[in-house]
Design a protein around this motif. Structure first.
Motif, PDB file in Angstrom:
ATOM      1  N   ASP A 154       2.219  -4.712  -8.125  1.00 15.29           N
ATOM      2  CA  ASP A 154       1.421  -4.003  -9.010  1.00 15.29           C
ATOM      3  C   ASP A 154       1.713  -4.736 -10.426  1.00 15.29           C
ATOM      4  OD1 ASP A 154      -0.093  -2.449  -7.215  1.00 15.29           O
ATOM      5  OD2 ASP A 154       1.478  -1.013  -7.410  1.00 15.29           O
ATOM      6  N   HIS A 204       0.843  -1.065   0.027  1.00 18.04           N
ATOM      7  CA  HIS A 204      -0.092   0.058   0.086  1.00 18.04           C
ATOM      8  C   HIS A 204       0.764   1.150  -0.010  1.00 18.04           C
ATOM      9  CE1 HIS A 204      -3.381  -2.643   0.863  1.00 18.04           C
ATOM     10  NE2 HIS A 204      -2.794  -3.094   1.788  1.00 18.04           N
ATOM     11  N   VAL A 205       1.398   1.724  -1.103  1.00 15.49           N
ATOM     12  CA  VAL A 205       2.053   2.868  -1.308  1.00 15.49           C
ATOM     13  C   VAL A 205       1.576   3.457  -2.615  1.00 15.49           C
ATOM     14  CG1 VAL A 205       4.107   1.953  -0.364  1.00 15.49           C
ATOM     15  CG2 VAL A 205       3.815   1.600  -2.840  1.00 15.49           C
ATOM     16  N   ASP A 206       2.016   4.782  -2.652  1.00  8.96           N
ATOM     17  CA  ASP A 206       1.535   5.593  -3.757  1.00  8.96           C
ATOM     18  C   ASP A 206       2.257   5.228  -5.107  1.00  8.96           C
ATOM     19  OD1 ASP A 206       0.132   7.035  -2.145  1.00  8.96           O
ATOM     20  OD2 ASP A 206       1.810   8.530  -1.765  1.00  8.96           O
ATOM     21  N   GLY A 207       3.513   4.634  -5.263  1.00  7.54           N
ATOM     22  CA  GLY A 207       4.092   4.419  -6.510  1.00  7.54           C
ATOM     23  C   GLY A 207       3.697   2.915  -6.786  1.00  7.54           C
ATOM     24  N   THR A 222       4.520  -1.028  -7.433  1.00  7.67           N
ATOM     25  CA  THR A 222       5.360  -2.087  -6.479  1.00  7.67           C
ATOM     26  C   THR A 222       5.347  -3.255  -7.501  1.00  7.67           C
ATOM     27  OG1 THR A 222       3.572  -2.699  -5.750  1.00  7.67           O
ATOM     28  CG2 THR A 222       4.653  -1.177  -4.444  1.00  7.67           C
TER      29      THR A 222
END
Length: 112
Positions: A81, A73-76, A78
């Motif tokens: 993804d 759960h990060v903005d970029g 990973t």
């Protein structure tokens, strides 16, 4: 004091690549195997082989993400993804295959 760590370790952000260079390298990395797949396999076997190769690549990416303990759960973007995107491509290629292509892929009698 709690018996477990309540805070995550601080990890300084890594150096980011130029987005244009990253996009170009990802496009080349995706196009080269597809061109090899198209040129080395007969046409009825290309889509099932793409499906199997994409699912195997997605599994490999997911294993690497799990072993590296990549955050989810990060903005970029990973590894999780990327694994999901490649799995989506693999499942879509599998859905577009006809049963005759799958039989041709696994049965030696239909290749004559």
């Amino acid at each position: 004091m709690t018996p477990w760590q309540s805070a995550r370790h601080y990890r300084p952000p890594g150096a980011a690549l130029n987005p244009v260079v990253l996009l170009a390298s990802l496009a080349v990395a995706a196009a080269v195997p597809l061109l090899l797949l198209e040129s080395l396999l007969p046409r009825p076997m290309a889509l099932p082989a793409l499906s199997l190769a994409a699912l195997a690549c997605a599994a490999l990416l997911a294993l690497v993400a799990y072993w590296r303990r990549a955050p989810r759960h990060v903005d970029g973007i990973t590894l999780w993804d990327l694994s999901g995107a490649v799995a989506l491509i693999g499942f879509a290629a599998g859905m577009l295959c006809s049963p005759d292509q799958i039989l041709y892929f696994f049965d030696l009698e239909l290749r004559k």
